[in-house]
Each structure stands twice: as structure tokens, then as C-alpha cells.
Motif scaffolding. Structure first.
Motif, PDB file in Angstrom:
ATOM      1  N   ARG A  35     -52.557 -20.254  37.464  1.00 61.02           N
ATOM      2  CA  ARG A  35     -51.583 -19.100  37.382  1.00 61.02           C
ATOM      3  C   ARG A  35     -50.606 -18.925  36.264  1.00 61.02           C
ATOM      4  N   ASP A  36     -50.391 -20.130  35.646  1.00 65.66           N
ATOM      5  CA  ASP A  36     -49.941 -19.998  34.508  1.00 65.66           C
ATOM      6  C   ASP A  36     -50.824 -19.677  33.110  1.00 65.66           C
ATOM      7  N   GLY A  37     -51.992 -20.003  33.334  1.00 65.55           N
ATOM      8  CA  GLY A  37     -53.100 -19.628  32.406  1.00 65.55           C
ATOM      9  C   GLY A  37     -53.404 -18.169  32.347  1.00 65.55           C
ATOM     10  N   VAL A  38     -53.365 -17.659  33.497  1.00 62.29           N
ATOM     11  CA  VAL A  38     -53.914 -16.181  33.544  1.00 62.29           C
ATOM     12  C   VAL A  38     -52.843 -15.272  32.806  1.00 62.29           C
ATOM     13  N   LYS A  39     -51.472 -15.715  33.035  1.00 62.31           N
ATOM     14  CA  LYS A  39     -50.321 -15.026  32.037  1.00 62.31           C
ATOM     15  C   LYS A  39     -50.392 -15.102  30.712  1.00 62.31           C
ATOM     16  N   LEU A  40     -50.805 -16.093  30.392  1.00 62.16           N
ATOM     17  CA  LEU A  40     -51.073 -16.358  28.851  1.00 62.16           C
ATOM     18  C   LEU A  40     -52.246 -15.513  28.180  1.00 62.16           C
ATOM     19  N   ALA A  41     -53.301 -15.646  29.042  1.00 61.18           N
ATOM     20  CA  ALA A  41     -54.313 -14.815  28.729  1.00 61.18           C
ATOM     21  C   ALA A  41     -54.110 -13.396  28.854  1.00 61.18           C
TER      22      ALA A  41
END
Length: 159
Positions: A35-41
Motif C-alpha cells: 500500500r505504501d509502494g503504490v502511493k509512491l508509484a
């Protein structure tokens, strides 16, 4: 206090269009939450493609907090594509007419394999088949370069 898993490796988060072409990506540690990675993507994508309004994701990105934060911050509607039910547990004495009807066999689900196909395209490149690079930003740049190579070969095939 946040407790991170001790997982080696990296996670690749890519955002594609409906044809499987990469719009944005983020490469992070294997211990990071999806969930944190998709925000950065999404942050990597939004400055180039601000007109995106709909996003499909698998069940790894499920959660009300994530959906609300993506809607508030990026104005993108997140829809989770769920797997079809394949089986269930019932009691022995359940009458046959009350059993749920589940169709067997493989069925293609819409929007489910677009990103997996893109990962397959990227995996054909030697630099992306394994994690050779020290920096995550180098892997991100290699993803963009391999996609450029794919597009050039698609539009200008070698003789």
C-alpha cells in the motif's frame, strides 16, 4: 511504532495503461508494504499523466484507507478486481439444493492479467531478469528503458 518484515529483495510496483504500457513505477525494498509502494508509484506517474481517473488493482491493494487516500490525494477511483470463488467449506449434512453453485475451470477475468503480461515483457530483458543493480533508482530507469526498447521494436521492427 512500525514493524517491518525482514524480507530480502525488492518489490516492483508498476502502473500500466489498458494495453500494458508502463505509466509509472516504483522499486522499493522487499520489506515495504504494498500500500505504501503504490502511493509512491502514483506520485511518479501523476506528474506525467494527470488525466488518469480510474485504476484497477488486485487484492494486495485492498483497504478502505488506501482507497480514500488515493481518491483524496490523486483524484483516482481505485477498483479492486477480485478472484472468482473456486470452492468453499460446507457441513456434511447440508442439502444439495442449498450448496453454492460454483463453475469449475479457468476463466479469464477482465483487467486481471495486464500487469502480469507487462512483467513478462520486462523479464525478457537481462538487466531486469534478476536484481543486478545496487540502487532501486537504477532498476526503475531500466524498466523505462526496456519499455522504450519494446515500443521501438513494435513500431519499427528490424528487417
Amino acid at each position: 511504532m512500525t514493524v517491518e518484515k525482514k524480507i530480502k529483495g525488492r518489490k516492483r510496483h508498476i502502473i500500466t495503461d489498458t494495453n500494458g504500457l508502463v505509466l509509472g513505477c516504483y522499486v522499493g525494498a522487499g520489506s515495504e508494504n504494498d500500500r505504501d509502494g503504490v502511493k509512491l508509484a502514483l506520485r511518479n506517474m501523476v506528474w506525467k499523466y494527470s488525466e488518469v481517473r480510474k485504476m484497477w488493482a488486485d487484492m494486495g491493494y485492498e483497504g478502505k484507507e488506501l482507497k480514500m487516500s488515493i481518491d483524496e490525494e490523486f483524484k483516482i477511483d481505485l477498483e479492486i478486481i477480485k478472484r472468482p470463488r473456486s470452492g468453499c467449506w460446507v457441513r456434511k449434512d447440508t442439502p444439495v439444493e442449498l450448496l453454492p453453485r460454483i463453475e469449475g475451470g479457468f476463466k479469464v477475468q477482465r483487467r486481471r492479467w495486464v500487469v502480469e503480461r507487462t512483467f513478462g515483457w520486462l523479464g525478457r530483458n537481462r538487466r531486469l531478469s534478476k536484481e543486478y543493480d545496487l540502487l532501486c533508482s537504477s532498476t526503475e530507469n531500466n524498466i523505462y528503458m526496456s519499455l522504450n526498447r519494446l515500443l521501438l521494436r513494435r513500431f519499427f521492427p528490424p528487417n
